[in-house]
Design an enzyme around this catalytic site. Structure first.
Site, PDB file in Angstrom:
ATOM      1  N   LEU A 127       0.822  -1.212   0.000  1.00 39.86           N
ATOM      2  CA  LEU A 127       0.000   0.000   0.000  1.00 39.86           C
ATOM      3  C   LEU A 127       0.861   1.269   0.000  1.00 39.86           C
ATOM      4  O   LEU A 127       1.866   1.349   0.695  1.00 39.86           O
ATOM      5  CB  LEU A 127      -0.927   0.002   1.224  1.00 39.86           C
ATOM      6  CG  LEU A 127      -1.890  -1.191   1.296  1.00 39.86           C
ATOM      7  CD1 LEU A 127      -2.790  -1.057   2.533  1.00 39.86           C
ATOM      8  CD2 LEU A 127      -2.733  -1.333   0.033  1.00 39.86           C
ATOM      9  N   HIS A 128       0.438   2.243  -0.814  1.00 43.62           N
ATOM     10  CA  HIS A 128       1.145   3.518  -0.924  1.00 43.62           C
ATOM     11  C   HIS A 128       0.123   4.646  -0.786  1.00 43.62           C
ATOM     12  O   HIS A 128      -1.057   4.399  -0.487  1.00 43.62           O
ATOM     13  CB  HIS A 128       1.914   3.581  -2.249  1.00 43.62           C
ATOM     14  CG  HIS A 128       1.091   3.236  -3.455  1.00 43.62           C
ATOM     15  ND1 HIS A 128       0.103   4.056  -3.936  1.00 43.62           N
ATOM     16  CD2 HIS A 128       1.090   2.130  -4.261  1.00 43.62           C
ATOM     17  CE1 HIS A 128      -0.450   3.503  -4.995  1.00 43.62           C
ATOM     18  NE2 HIS A 128       0.109   2.322  -5.217  1.00 43.62           N
ATOM     19  N   THR A 129       0.581   5.888  -1.044  1.00 41.67           N
ATOM     20  CA  THR A 129      -0.311   7.034  -0.804  1.00 41.67           C
ATOM     21  C   THR A 129      -1.555   6.994  -1.693  1.00 41.67           C
ATOM     22  O   THR A 129      -2.602   7.513  -1.307  1.00 41.67           O
ATOM     23  CB  THR A 129       0.429   8.373  -1.017  1.00 41.67           C
ATOM     24  OG1 THR A 129       1.051   8.329  -2.302  1.00 41.67           O
ATOM     25  CG2 THR A 129       1.479   8.596   0.042  1.00 41.67           C
ATOM     26  N   HIS A 143      -3.289   4.259  -2.553  1.00 40.86           N
ATOM     27  CA  HIS A 143      -4.238   3.401  -1.842  1.00 40.86           C
ATOM     28  C   HIS A 143      -4.833   4.129  -0.638  1.00 40.86           C
ATOM     29  O   HIS A 143      -6.018   4.014  -0.338  1.00 40.86           O
ATOM     30  CB  HIS A 143      -3.540   2.131  -1.342  1.00 40.86           C
ATOM     31  CG  HIS A 143      -2.992   1.239  -2.422  1.00 40.86           C
ATOM     32  ND1 HIS A 143      -1.650   0.984  -2.556  1.00 40.86           N
ATOM     33  CD2 HIS A 143      -3.606   0.530  -3.394  1.00 40.86           C
ATOM     34  CE1 HIS A 143      -1.461   0.157  -3.571  1.00 40.86           C
ATOM     35  NE2 HIS A 143      -2.628  -0.140  -4.101  1.00 40.86           N
ATOM     36  N   GLN A 176      -9.588  -0.079 -16.143  1.00 42.83           N
ATOM     37  CA  GLN A 176     -10.138  -0.987 -15.131  1.00 42.83           C
ATOM     38  C   GLN A 176     -11.368  -0.388 -14.463  1.00 42.83           C
ATOM     39  O   GLN A 176     -12.401  -1.064 -14.309  1.00 42.83           O
ATOM     40  CB  GLN A 176      -9.054  -1.281 -14.097  1.00 42.83           C
ATOM     41  CG  GLN A 176      -9.536  -1.935 -12.818  1.00 42.83           C
ATOM     42  CD  GLN A 176      -8.382  -2.229 -11.886  1.00 42.83           C
ATOM     43  OE1 GLN A 176      -7.581  -3.101 -12.158  1.00 42.83           O
ATOM     44  NE2 GLN A 176      -8.289  -1.494 -10.788  1.00 42.83           N
ATOM     45  N   SER A 197       2.635   3.974  -7.430  1.00 49.10           N
ATOM     46  CA  SER A 197       2.313   2.608  -7.850  1.00 49.10           C
ATOM     47  C   SER A 197       3.167   1.637  -7.048  1.00 49.10           C
ATOM     48  O   SER A 197       4.328   1.950  -6.737  1.00 49.10           O
ATOM     49  CB  SER A 197       2.621   2.444  -9.341  1.00 49.10           C
ATOM     50  OG  SER A 197       2.686   1.078  -9.692  1.00 49.10           O
ATOM     51  N   SER A 198       2.618   0.484  -6.736  1.00 51.01           N
ATOM     52  CA  SER A 198       3.417  -0.529  -6.034  1.00 51.01           C
ATOM     53  C   SER A 198       4.622  -0.918  -6.875  1.00 51.01           C
ATOM     54  O   SER A 198       5.679  -1.270  -6.356  1.00 51.01           O
ATOM     55  CB  SER A 198       2.568  -1.768  -5.743  1.00 51.01           C
ATOM     56  OG  SER A 198       1.402  -1.400  -5.031  1.00 51.01           O
TER      57      SER A 198
HETATM   58  P1  AMP Z   1      -3.448  -2.097  -7.044  1.00 50.26           P
HETATM   59  O1  AMP Z   1      -3.051  -2.476  -5.655  1.00 50.26           O
HETATM   60  O2  AMP Z   1      -2.319  -1.553  -7.878  1.00 50.26           O
HETATM   61  O3  AMP Z   1      -4.248  -3.177  -7.735  1.00 50.26           O
HETATM   62  O4  AMP Z   1      -4.437  -0.867  -6.891  1.00 50.26           O
HETATM   63  C1  AMP Z   1      -5.566  -0.953  -6.058  1.00 50.26           C
HETATM   64  C2  AMP Z   1      -6.422   0.265  -6.290  1.00 50.26           C
HETATM   65  O5  AMP Z   1      -5.673   1.432  -6.012  1.00 50.26           O
HETATM   66  C3  AMP Z   1      -6.923   0.394  -7.734  1.00 50.26           C
HETATM   67  O6  AMP Z   1      -8.259   0.847  -7.740  1.00 50.26           O
HETATM   68  C4  AMP Z   1      -5.990   1.426  -8.303  1.00 50.26           C
HETATM   69  O7  AMP Z   1      -6.548   2.157  -9.376  1.00 50.26           O
HETATM   70  C5  AMP Z   1      -5.764   2.315  -7.102  1.00 50.26           C
HETATM   71  N1  AMP Z   1      -4.530   3.074  -7.249  1.00 50.26           N
HETATM   72  C6  AMP Z   1      -3.285   2.590  -7.455  1.00 50.26           C
HETATM   73  N2  AMP Z   1      -2.406   3.597  -7.594  1.00 50.26           N
HETATM   74  C7  AMP Z   1      -3.118   4.748  -7.498  1.00 50.26           C
HETATM   75  C8  AMP Z   1      -2.784   6.137  -7.555  1.00 50.26           C
HETATM   76  N3  AMP Z   1      -1.535   6.553  -7.770  1.00 50.26           N
HETATM   77  N4  AMP Z   1      -3.777   7.037  -7.421  1.00 50.26           N
HETATM   78  C9  AMP Z   1      -5.054   6.635  -7.217  1.00 50.26           C
HETATM   79  N5  AMP Z   1      -5.431   5.350  -7.128  1.00 50.26           N
HETATM   80  C10 AMP Z   1      -4.472   4.420  -7.270  1.00 50.26           C
END
Ligand code: AMP
Length: 295
Positions: free
Chosen positions: A38-40, A42, A165, A197-198
């Protein structure tokens, strides 16, 4: 001085059966599906989930979904750190972290998965990301539908960072009449413009510098939005063309200006909303980004 009450520990739930037993006590639920690390970005989704009116419990799912990874993709090396994710969820006031194992989500094993019934993302699942990652959106929508069935959320929150998505989830909810409200959250960026992004954890310093070409290209395209489709694409392409010869180089998979609801290319006389989307590889890392424009 009064001490602030430390945030309560989120409840860690590992199986669909355990979640089912708990569900009635959770009230109205907002679900934030994630693959963890998880990052900012999320955290922003979690904050949006918490701030929804009449939501009693935020559930964050943490599941690296094998169904959405191609055979040569990064399923094995995708970052996993549940302890750190739990700490982030505690800080964000999450009630439940649902972190099932692969065998909890997919009965049997890889040998039986090829026989699995799954969601078909339709034609919109075959373009852009879908063209470069065949089957990706079928895998995403299948796991999202499973999570909806297990968690039964009233609201589910997704990021615009993954714009295709998000649009496909909205379409699935509409086309399959799912009783859940979908909330989209704008993309969160680091101060240098890179969308969080992760997968950014894979980037070395030089790769990260090269990767900034994605957000710079989108910004250049957005700045040219009054010029219409050709001007937008050529402004963005100029930035990416330069980045092709950077060290390390940026290898572009696609740059496209698309309709937000269908992800088909907009016509050159298009007026109204559009999404400028880009995907590129820097070293071993594949990155995507997008901006919303009004033409
Ligand atoms: P993930 O863990 O990459 O599958 O992302 C989980 C959710 O977090 C998805 O709905 C992504 O679109 C959202 N997400 C990931 N990175 C960002 C970001 N930089 N800004 C906003 N939402 C994000």
């Amino acid at each position: 001085m009064p001490h602030a009450t430390p945030p309560a520990e989120p409840r860690l739930v590992r199986s669909p059966a355990e979640l089912a037993g708990l569900r009635a006590s959770l009230g109205r639920v907002a679900l934030v599906p994630t693959m963890g690390a998880l990052h900012t970005g999320h955290r922003r989704l979690i904050a949006a989930a918490r701030s929804r009116p009449s939501v009693d419990t935020v559930v964050v799912s943490v599941f690296v979904n094998p169904l959405q990874f191609g055979p040569s993709e990064d399923f094995e090396r995708y970052p996993r750190d549940l302890e750190t994710d739990l700490a982030a969820c505690r800080e964000e006031g999450v009630g439940v972290v649902f972190a099932p194992g692969v065998s909890d989500m997919y009965a049997g094993n890889d040998a039986t998965r090829e026989h699995m019934v799954r969601v078909d993302a339709g034609p919109m699942g075959d373009v852009l990301e879908g063209e470069f990652r065949p089957g990706f959106f079928d895998g995403v929508l299948t796991v999202v539908l499973k999570l909806f069935n297990i968690v039964r959320p009233d609201v589910a929150v997704f990021g615009q960072k993954d714009a295709q998505q998000l649009a496909l989830v909205r379409r699935m909810v509409r086309d399959l009449s799912l009783p859940v409200a979908i909330v989209g959250v704008p993309t969160v960026r680091d101060p240098d413009g890179l969308a969080t992004s992760s997968r950014n954890a894979y980037l070395g310093d030089a790769e990260r510098r090269s990767a900034l070409a994605l957000s710079r290209a989108l910004l250049a395209g957005a700045d040219a939005s009054v010029t219409g489709r050709p001007g937008i694409l050529s402004a963005a392409r100029a930035v990416l063309d330069k980045a092709r010869t950077a060290d390390p180089p940026v290898a572009v998979d696609y740059l496209a200006l698309v309709e937000p609801d269908t992800f088909t290319e907009v016509p050159s006389d298009h007026r109204g909303a559009a999404v400028l989307a880009v995907a590129a590889r820097v070293g071993q890392t594949r990155l995507i980004d997008n901006v919303w424009l009004t033409l």
